[in-house]
Design an enzyme around this catalytic site. Sequence first.
Site, PDB file in Angstrom:
ATOM      1  N   GLY A 105     -15.146  -0.359   0.636  1.00  0.00           N
ATOM      2  CA  GLY A 105     -14.091  -0.965   1.435  1.00  0.00           C
ATOM      3  C   GLY A 105     -13.934  -2.467   1.337  1.00  0.00           C
ATOM      4  O   GLY A 105     -12.997  -3.027   1.920  1.00  0.00           O
TER       5      GLY A 105
ATOM      6  N   PRO B 234     -18.749   0.788  -3.526  1.00  0.00           N
ATOM      7  CA  PRO B 234     -17.599  -0.058  -3.838  1.00  0.00           C
ATOM      8  C   PRO B 234     -16.702   0.587  -4.903  1.00  0.00           C
ATOM      9  O   PRO B 234     -17.206   1.190  -5.852  1.00  0.00           O
ATOM     10  CB  PRO B 234     -18.240  -1.337  -4.386  1.00  0.00           C
ATOM     11  CG  PRO B 234     -19.540  -0.878  -4.972  1.00  0.00           C
ATOM     12  CD  PRO B 234     -20.005   0.265  -4.097  1.00  0.00           C
TER      13      PRO B 234
ATOM     14  N   ARG C 261     -12.731  -0.631  -5.259  1.00  0.00           N
ATOM     15  CA  ARG C 261     -11.772  -1.691  -5.542  1.00  0.00           C
ATOM     16  C   ARG C 261     -12.447  -2.978  -6.057  1.00  0.00           C
ATOM     17  O   ARG C 261     -11.963  -3.595  -6.995  1.00  0.00           O
ATOM     18  CB  ARG C 261     -11.005  -2.021  -4.253  1.00  0.00           C
ATOM     19  CG  ARG C 261      -9.837  -2.964  -4.427  1.00  0.00           C
ATOM     20  CD  ARG C 261      -9.257  -3.341  -3.056  1.00  0.00           C
ATOM     21  NE  ARG C 261      -9.029  -2.204  -2.200  1.00  0.00           N
ATOM     22  CZ  ARG C 261      -7.896  -1.496  -2.166  1.00  0.00           C
ATOM     23  NH1 ARG C 261      -6.880  -1.854  -2.902  1.00  0.00           N
ATOM     24  NH2 ARG C 261      -7.781  -0.457  -1.362  1.00  0.00           N
TER      25      ARG C 261
ATOM     26  N   TYR D 217       1.561   1.131   0.567  1.00  0.00           N
ATOM     27  CA  TYR D 217       0.808   0.296   1.515  1.00  0.00           C
ATOM     28  C   TYR D 217       1.481  -1.053   1.756  1.00  0.00           C
ATOM     29  O   TYR D 217       0.830  -1.961   2.297  1.00  0.00           O
ATOM     30  CB  TYR D 217      -0.595  -0.007   0.974  1.00  0.00           C
ATOM     31  CG  TYR D 217      -1.383   1.169   0.463  1.00  0.00           C
ATOM     32  CD1 TYR D 217      -1.767   2.210   1.312  1.00  0.00           C
ATOM     33  CD2 TYR D 217      -1.776   1.232  -0.870  1.00  0.00           C
ATOM     34  CE1 TYR D 217      -2.516   3.269   0.837  1.00  0.00           C
ATOM     35  CE2 TYR D 217      -2.534   2.296  -1.347  1.00  0.00           C
ATOM     36  CZ  TYR D 217      -2.897   3.309  -0.493  1.00  0.00           C
ATOM     37  OH  TYR D 217      -3.650   4.359  -0.962  1.00  0.00           O
TER      38      TYR D 217
ATOM     39  N   CYS E 176      14.135   6.489  -8.943  1.00  0.00           N
ATOM     40  CA  CYS E 176      15.295   6.689  -8.078  1.00  0.00           C
ATOM     41  C   CYS E 176      14.882   6.720  -6.609  1.00  0.00           C
ATOM     42  O   CYS E 176      14.975   7.743  -5.943  1.00  0.00           O
ATOM     43  CB  CYS E 176      15.985   7.991  -8.479  1.00  0.00           C
ATOM     44  SG  CYS E 176      17.550   8.204  -7.650  1.00  0.00           S
ATOM     45  N   GLU E 177      14.371   5.602  -6.142  1.00  0.00           N
ATOM     46  CA  GLU E 177      13.945   5.439  -4.747  1.00  0.00           C
ATOM     47  C   GLU E 177      14.204   3.984  -4.401  1.00  0.00           C
ATOM     48  O   GLU E 177      13.769   3.092  -5.150  1.00  0.00           O
ATOM     49  CB  GLU E 177      12.431   5.667  -4.596  1.00  0.00           C
ATOM     50  CG  GLU E 177      11.929   7.049  -4.897  1.00  0.00           C
ATOM     51  CD  GLU E 177      12.258   8.052  -3.808  1.00  0.00           C
ATOM     52  OE1 GLU E 177      12.508   7.644  -2.655  1.00  0.00           O
ATOM     53  OE2 GLU E 177      12.277   9.252  -4.132  1.00  0.00           O
TER      54      GLU E 177
ATOM     55  N   TYR F  82      -6.805   1.936  -7.909  1.00  0.00           N
ATOM     56  CA  TYR F  82      -5.694   2.647  -7.251  1.00  0.00           C
ATOM     57  C   TYR F  82      -4.363   2.362  -7.940  1.00  0.00           C
ATOM     58  O   TYR F  82      -3.323   2.314  -7.297  1.00  0.00           O
ATOM     59  CB  TYR F  82      -5.655   2.309  -5.748  1.00  0.00           C
ATOM     60  CG  TYR F  82      -7.010   2.510  -5.102  1.00  0.00           C
ATOM     61  CD1 TYR F  82      -7.525   3.790  -4.973  1.00  0.00           C
ATOM     62  CD2 TYR F  82      -7.792   1.442  -4.692  1.00  0.00           C
ATOM     63  CE1 TYR F  82      -8.793   3.992  -4.444  1.00  0.00           C
ATOM     64  CE2 TYR F  82      -9.062   1.635  -4.159  1.00  0.00           C
ATOM     65  CZ  TYR F  82      -9.550   2.913  -4.033  1.00  0.00           C
ATOM     66  OH  TYR F  82     -10.802   3.117  -3.517  1.00  0.00           O
TER      67      TYR F  82
HETATM   68  C1  LIG Z   1     -12.190   5.269  -1.182  1.00  0.00           C
HETATM   69  C2  LIG Z   1     -13.623   5.364  -0.809  1.00  0.00           C
HETATM   70  C3  LIG Z   1     -14.523   4.370  -1.205  1.00  0.00           C
HETATM   71  C4  LIG Z   1     -14.111   3.132  -1.960  1.00  0.00           C
HETATM   72  O1  LIG Z   1     -13.338   2.263  -1.217  1.00  0.00           O
HETATM   73  P1  LIG Z   1     -12.949   0.836  -1.830  1.00  0.00           P
HETATM   74  O2  LIG Z   1     -12.085   0.238  -0.806  1.00  0.00           O
HETATM   75  O3  LIG Z   1     -12.254   1.066  -3.108  1.00  0.00           O
HETATM   76  O4  LIG Z   1     -14.225   0.069  -2.021  1.00  0.00           O
HETATM   77  C5  LIG Z   1     -15.857   4.556  -0.890  1.00  0.00           C
HETATM   78  N1  LIG Z   1     -16.285   5.642  -0.206  1.00  0.00           N
HETATM   79  C6  LIG Z   1     -15.441   6.610   0.200  1.00  0.00           C
HETATM   80  C7  LIG Z   1     -15.977   7.765   0.934  1.00  0.00           C
HETATM   81  C8  LIG Z   1     -14.087   6.512  -0.081  1.00  0.00           C
HETATM   82  O5  LIG Z   1     -13.259   7.456   0.341  1.00  0.00           O
END
Ligand SMILES: *Cc1c(COP(=O)(O)O)cnc(C)c1O
Length: 426
Positions: free
Chosen positions: A240, A282, A284, A323, A350-351, A379
């Site tokens: 996250g 991790p 992202r 998002y 087409c959106e 992503y």
């Molecule tokens: C999506 C996800 C992650 C990765 O999240 P990031 O924001 O990309 O670091 C880690 N663990 C779980 C369970 C997820 O669903």
Amino acid sequence: MSIISDHLGIRNHHLTIGGVDTVSLTQKYGTPLYVLDEDRVRRNFRTFRGAFPDADLYYAAKANWNLSILRIIASEGAGADVFSDGELYAALLAGIPPERILFNGNSKTLNELQMAVDTGVRVSMDSLHELYALSDLAVKSGKTVDVAFRVNPDVSPDTHPKIATGLAASKFGIGYADVVEAYKEAKKLGGVRPVGIHCHIGSQILDVAPFGEAVEKMMDMVEQITRLGVDLKFVDLGGGLGIPYQEGMEAPEPRDLAGAVLPTFNERSKSIGIAPKLILEPGRYIVGDAGVLLTGVNTVKKAAKTFVGVDSGLNLLIRPAMYDAYHEVVVANKADVAGTETYDVVGPICESGDVIAKDRELPSVEPGDVVAVLDVGAYGFSMSSQYNGRCRCAEVLISAGGVDLIRGQESYGDLLAKQVLPARLL
Ligand SMILES: *Cc1c(COP(=O)(O)O)cnc(C)c1O
């Protein structure tokens, strides 16, 4: 705008990534084109590893599960967090050891659970139904599966509501109040061995305080579960950590995350009298800034606003539409030219929501120019679709100045590959 960073630069007016000219890449491979920088992925991984030298890192495969990326991750010694049978299949094929894979998911099929049993990965369970089903399958197969429960710690990170996953009303995880009961149940059953606890509070989180809150709550639960006699071998705090998508945006680094979670994790483990492994997942952070999407300009149209029509849209990058995500855009063949006009960069889908970038100051844009959308390594391609009958584009990997194709462009045959015309319609 300053785009210069460790891996992005400008040479002969052209944007470079990993030292390679992006415009010449489009001459060779066409547009749209996803470009990933291997050295950047490794560097990001090592930065994360450096902040958590004693933890296990399970890369979140959903961010980008191209096999080459998974191979790179495997060679760095990482495990993986997978969210489906397909991601599990790819992670194993890439050589990530099963004992370092955690199979997540809030609604796994029986086939997926059987695959977990057969391959020997760990499973993060999201409900009691899943626990019973997994226990049943494991007993029938004569195996024992190491399991954790995904816990919903009810913390509220300041991120887009679609990527906050640890709120009380979220679909993910077992409610705080039900956790102890769930471990009691797991202890009674055959085929499953509760050895971990797991949470993931959301994605693109730019303040580490919610992680600090989550680890406090998790360690409260760890204490209660340990008192039940469960021998917890790991505490998985999920992923996250956010990245700075926008020029000037402040984003925490892995060392800031470490500062927010490690003291609590270490002190509480010690006072409880256990030494579980810390796991982080991790996604992202590892791949996000390592990718750019190169998209060709088809049209420039002056209407109420001035629209730059490019050849990729929400089919290849859904983050802006889904998002309201911001991505920096650069005219790759005029990378050192100052912005003089304000444009909306829009895709061919087409959106009306198919807008990649709104109200951006760019140098004068013409058909044939190449727009680079930055920070799309996470992503991006992994959320792509064939909507509107568009073939997915190619992906290339840059390493030490060289270029490898890691996914070819889809053909019309690929678009229709699984369709079947019933004989009566022939
Ligand atoms: C999506 C996800 C992650 C990765 O999240 P990031 O924001 O990309 O670091 C880690 N663990 C779980 C369970 C997820 O669903």
